[in-house]
Design an enzyme around this catalytic site. Sequence first.
Site, mmCIF file in Angstrom:
data_model
loop_
_atom_site.group_PDB
_atom_site.id
_atom_site.type_symbol
_atom_site.label_atom_id
_atom_site.label_comp_id
_atom_site.label_asym_id
_atom_site.label_seq_id
_atom_site.Cartn_x
_atom_site.Cartn_y
_atom_site.Cartn_z
ATOM 1 N N LYS A 1 46.473 42.312 41.849
ATOM 2 C CA LYS A 1 46.519 41.955 43.277
ATOM 3 C C LYS A 1 45.167 42.174 43.959
ATOM 4 C CE LYS A 1 51.154 41.608 43.400
ATOM 5 N NZ LYS A 1 51.534 40.637 42.414
ATOM 6 N N CYS A 2 44.168 42.543 43.203
ATOM 7 C CA CYS A 2 42.837 42.817 43.732
ATOM 8 C C CYS A 2 42.111 41.506 44.016
ATOM 9 C CB CYS A 2 42.056 43.646 42.690
ATOM 10 S SG CYS A 2 40.369 44.045 43.143
ATOM 11 N N GLY A 3 41.244 41.519 45.022
ATOM 12 C CA GLY A 3 40.413 40.362 45.299
ATOM 13 C C GLY A 3 39.516 39.990 44.133
#
Length: 161
Positions: free
Chosen positions: A37-39
């Site tokens: 879910k990290c950029g």
Amino acid sequence: MHNAEFYGLTAQTLQGKPVSMEAFAGKTLLIVNTASKCGLAPQLEGLENLYQKYKDKGLVILGFPCNQFGNQEPGSEKSITEGCLINYGVTFPMFSKVDVNGANTHPVFRFLKNRLTGWFGSRIKWNFTKFLVDKEGNPVRRFAPITSPDKLDHYLARLLV
């Protein structure tokens, strides 16, 4: 020289199977703390591209999901597996979720951080910190989270001759 300390460490796969780092002896490793879910999660695709390019020359990428930064890996092992495979086509080995900082730091990351400190000491600052380990089990380089996988190509090309 063969690094017995590193090769004595184990980690658990997303499927719950313990794997000794000894299984990767003779391989060049890129060990990464990941978060779907990290950029920076699109780096998974870049890591997969590196893996496909160099796996026949001895590169293995080891992904370790981590939920210590902004709750960006909240899912179960099953959802992590599905997300990595479906969204980014990841085929390199992925391990169970780990802590990379604090009292419960996984032994693999404790070892790597002790050998290769970053700009602000050994603490990992964010997802997608990358550690390059030579085929003898010796950590040789640490890369910042924002260092994209394509920027690692020339380091890998030199180690994989």
